[in-house]
Scaffold this motif. Structure first.
Motif, PDB file in Angstrom:
ATOM      1  N   GLN A  13       0.834  -1.205   0.000  1.00  0.00           N
ATOM      2  CA  GLN A  13       0.000   0.000   0.000  1.00  0.00           C
ATOM      3  C   GLN A  13       0.869   1.255   0.000  1.00  0.00           C
ATOM      4  N   LYS A  17       1.269   4.086  -2.958  1.00  0.00           N
ATOM      5  CA  LYS A  17       0.982   5.511  -2.743  1.00  0.00           C
ATOM      6  C   LYS A  17       2.127   6.375  -3.237  1.00  0.00           C
ATOM      7  N   GLN A  39      -1.580  -0.439  -4.703  1.00  0.00           N
ATOM      8  CA  GLN A  39      -2.406  -0.156  -3.530  1.00  0.00           C
ATOM      9  C   GLN A  39      -3.572  -1.131  -3.468  1.00  0.00           C
TER      10      GLN A  39
END
Length: 57
Positions: A13, A17, A39
């Motif tokens: 994740q 990002k 993600q």
């Protein structure tokens, strides 16, 4: 959720990002899309592990 799988999901994740943000800043649509995909992969892994935990108890 096992610690290793949890950290793997969080890592995906976070990496996603960062990729998405860099892609947005550099106007690189491919990198931005890769970030969103990573993600989503991390979110899916996290959801899978949470479901496993729910059925354990």
């Amino acid at each position: 959720m096992s610690g290793q799988q949890k950290s793997k999901a969080k890592g995906e994740q976070a990496k996603g990002k960062v990729k998405e943000a860099v892609g947005r800043m550099t106007d690189d649509e491919r990198l931005e899309a890769e970030g969103r995909a990573e993600q989503a992969k991390g979110d899916a892994r996290s959801a899978k592990e949470k479901a496993k935990d729910a059925f354990k108890h």
